[in-house]
Write a protein that holds these residues in place. Structure first.
Motif, PDB file in Angstrom:
ATOM      1  N   VAL A 175       0.844  -1.199   0.000  1.00 57.99           N
ATOM      2  CA  VAL A 175       0.000   0.000   0.000  1.00 57.99           C
ATOM      3  C   VAL A 175       0.878   1.246   0.000  1.00 57.99           C
ATOM      4  N   HIS A 176       1.944   1.213   0.783  1.00 57.61           N
ATOM      5  CA  HIS A 176       2.844   2.367   0.847  1.00 57.61           C
ATOM      6  C   HIS A 176       3.361   2.748  -0.540  1.00 57.61           C
ATOM      7  N   THR A 177       3.851   1.758  -1.277  1.00 62.79           N
ATOM      8  CA  THR A 177       4.426   2.066  -2.581  1.00 62.79           C
ATOM      9  C   THR A 177       3.370   2.520  -3.591  1.00 62.79           C
ATOM     10  N   ARG A 178       2.099   2.156  -3.360  1.00 62.46           N
ATOM     11  CA  ARG A 178       1.014   2.592  -4.255  1.00 62.46           C
ATOM     12  C   ARG A 178       0.451   3.961  -3.877  1.00 62.46           C
ATOM     13  N   THR A 179       0.712   4.430  -2.645  1.00 61.47           N
ATOM     14  CA  THR A 179       0.066   5.663  -2.183  1.00 61.47           C
ATOM     15  C   THR A 179       0.995   6.870  -2.105  1.00 61.47           C
ATOM     16  N   VAL A 180       2.283   6.680  -2.366  1.00 60.18           N
ATOM     17  CA  VAL A 180       3.193   7.830  -2.401  1.00 60.18           C
ATOM     18  C   VAL A 180       3.168   8.444  -3.799  1.00 60.18           C
ATOM     19  N   TRP A 181       3.790   9.590  -3.956  1.00 61.23           N
ATOM     20  CA  TRP A 181       3.838  10.247  -5.257  1.00 61.23           C
ATOM     21  C   TRP A 181       4.391   9.308  -6.317  1.00 61.23           C
ATOM     22  N   LYS A 182       3.720   9.251  -7.463  1.00 59.74           N
ATOM     23  CA  LYS A 182       4.134   8.350  -8.551  1.00 59.74           C
ATOM     24  C   LYS A 182       5.524   8.689  -9.086  1.00 59.74           C
ATOM     25  N   HIS A 183       5.843   9.989  -9.168  1.00 60.75           N
ATOM     26  CA  HIS A 183       7.122  10.391  -9.763  1.00 60.75           C
ATOM     27  C   HIS A 183       8.339   9.937  -8.954  1.00 60.75           C
ATOM     28  N   THR A 184       8.129   9.524  -7.684  1.00 55.31           N
ATOM     29  CA  THR A 184       9.267   9.060  -6.884  1.00 55.31           C
ATOM     30  C   THR A 184       9.656   7.619  -7.225  1.00 55.31           C
ATOM     31  N   ARG A 185       8.734   6.896  -7.910  1.00 49.49           N
ATOM     32  CA  ARG A 185       8.981   5.499  -8.287  1.00 49.49           C
ATOM     33  C   ARG A 185       9.490   4.688  -7.095  1.00 49.49           C
TER      34      ARG A 185
ATOM     35  N   LEU B 126       3.431  13.713   3.075  1.00 51.99           N
ATOM     36  CA  LEU B 126       2.554  13.041   4.039  1.00 51.99           C
ATOM     37  C   LEU B 126       1.084  13.293   3.740  1.00 51.99           C
ATOM     38  N   GLU B 127       0.743  14.525   3.426  1.00 54.94           N
ATOM     39  CA  GLU B 127      -0.667  14.848   3.139  1.00 54.94           C
ATOM     40  C   GLU B 127      -1.174  14.063   1.928  1.00 54.94           C
ATOM     41  N   HIS B 128      -0.353  13.949   0.894  1.00 51.56           N
ATOM     42  CA  HIS B 128      -0.746  13.185  -0.292  1.00 51.56           C
ATOM     43  C   HIS B 128      -0.964  11.717   0.069  1.00 51.56           C
ATOM     44  N   ARG B 129      -0.006  11.146   0.776  1.00 52.33           N
ATOM     45  CA  ARG B 129      -0.119   9.732   1.151  1.00 52.33           C
ATOM     46  C   ARG B 129      -1.343   9.502   2.037  1.00 52.33           C
ATOM     47  N   ASN B 130      -1.588  10.391   2.974  1.00 48.84           N
ATOM     48  CA  ASN B 130      -2.739  10.239   3.866  1.00 48.84           C
ATOM     49  C   ASN B 130      -4.061  10.312   3.108  1.00 48.84           C
ATOM     50  N   GLU B 131      -4.144  11.190   2.130  1.00 46.02           N
ATOM     51  CA  GLU B 131      -5.365  11.272   1.302  1.00 46.02           C
ATOM     52  C   GLU B 131      -5.576   9.971   0.532  1.00 46.02           C
ATOM     53  N   GLN B 132      -4.493   9.411   0.019  1.00 46.81           N
ATOM     54  CA  GLN B 132      -4.591   8.145  -0.709  1.00 46.81           C
ATOM     55  C   GLN B 132      -4.999   6.995   0.219  1.00 46.81           C
ATOM     56  N   LEU B 133      -4.434   6.972   1.446  1.00 47.94           N
ATOM     57  CA  LEU B 133      -4.829   5.958   2.423  1.00 47.94           C
ATOM     58  C   LEU B 133      -6.299   6.088   2.789  1.00 47.94           C
ATOM     59  N   LYS B 134      -6.761   7.317   2.938  1.00 49.58           N
ATOM     60  CA  LYS B 134      -8.175   7.565   3.252  1.00 49.58           C
ATOM     61  C   LYS B 134      -9.073   7.005   2.155  1.00 49.58           C
ATOM     62  N   LEU B 135      -8.726   7.257   0.905  1.00 53.64           N
ATOM     63  CA  LEU B 135      -9.515   6.731  -0.214  1.00 53.64           C
ATOM     64  C   LEU B 135      -9.583   5.204  -0.178  1.00 53.64           C
ATOM     65  N   LEU B 136      -8.457   4.555   0.090  1.00 51.16           N
ATOM     66  CA  LEU B 136      -8.424   3.094   0.168  1.00 51.16           C
ATOM     67  C   LEU B 136      -9.238   2.573   1.350  1.00 51.16           C
ATOM     68  N   ALA B 137      -9.060   3.186   2.492  1.00 49.16           N
ATOM     69  CA  ALA B 137      -9.716   2.726   3.722  1.00 49.16           C
ATOM     70  C   ALA B 137     -11.230   2.876   3.639  1.00 49.16           C
ATOM     71  N   GLU B 138     -11.671   3.943   2.981  1.00 49.45           N
ATOM     72  CA  GLU B 138     -13.108   4.221   2.917  1.00 49.45           C
ATOM     73  C   GLU B 138     -13.795   3.517   1.744  1.00 49.45           C
ATOM     74  N   ALA B 139     -13.037   2.874   0.882  1.00 46.93           N
ATOM     75  CA  ALA B 139     -13.616   2.204  -0.291  1.00 46.93           C
ATOM     76  C   ALA B 139     -14.382   0.963   0.096  1.00 46.93           C
TER      77      ALA B 139
END
Length: 154
Positions: free
Chosen positions: A30-40, A141-154
């Motif tokens: 999940v971590h690698t899917r929720t961080v900024w894509k450009h960081t690879r 952190l804010e980006h990752r947290n928003e992505q985690l929220k989307l996953l958790a609430e799905a």
């Protein structure tokens, strides 16, 4: 700032059970899917898939500021499903400690991240921390947290 360290704190309310939020936050896939894509970002050593736990290590490889780098972290404190702490063992930062806290709020969870760090290079690092790194790490952190929220609430 605490003891010369830079401190970043972010919080987000998630409409999901605390156990789900806790497990998603410590899941390497999940971590690698929720961080900024450009960081690879990818896990290359230690725990490289699934949930990381107490005393375990993970090494991530990612591109930040155009430089491919590695960061090894260890889970130094673990109290499921309320808290886990990862601390950098090796990497670009002189010091980095990330506290992940989870609190039940009705049927949801308040997730709070507190990141304390210090850059290397003495006064040059001190300037970089204040001019660039604090804002960069907050947005990360804010980006990752928003992505985690989307996953958790799905």
């Amino acid at each position: 700032m605490v003891n010369g360290l830079v401190e970043v704190t972010t919080s987000i309310m998630i409409k999901a059970p605390i156990e789900r939020c806790f497990d998603l936050a410590r899941d390497i896939d999940v971590h690698t899917r929720t961080v900024w894509k450009h960081t690879r970002e990818q896990a290359v050593a230690g725990v490289t898939t699934g949930c990381i736990g107490a005393g375990e290590l993970v090494t991530f490889e990612a591109t930040h500021f155009g430089i491919r780098q590695r960061l090894t972290s260890k889970i130094t404190d673990f109290n499921a499903p309320y808290l886990f702490v990862d601390e950098t063992q090796k990497g670009a930062f002189k010091y980095l400690r990330h506290v992940h806290m989870f609190e039940r709020h009705g049927e949801g969870t308040l997730m709070t991240d507190t990141l304390r760090f210090e850059a290397p290079l003495g006064w040059l690092g001190w300037i970089a921390e204040r001019l660039v790194l604090k804002s960069y790490m907050t947005k990360f952190l804010e980006h990752r947290n928003e992505q985690l929220k989307l996953l958790a609430e799905a």
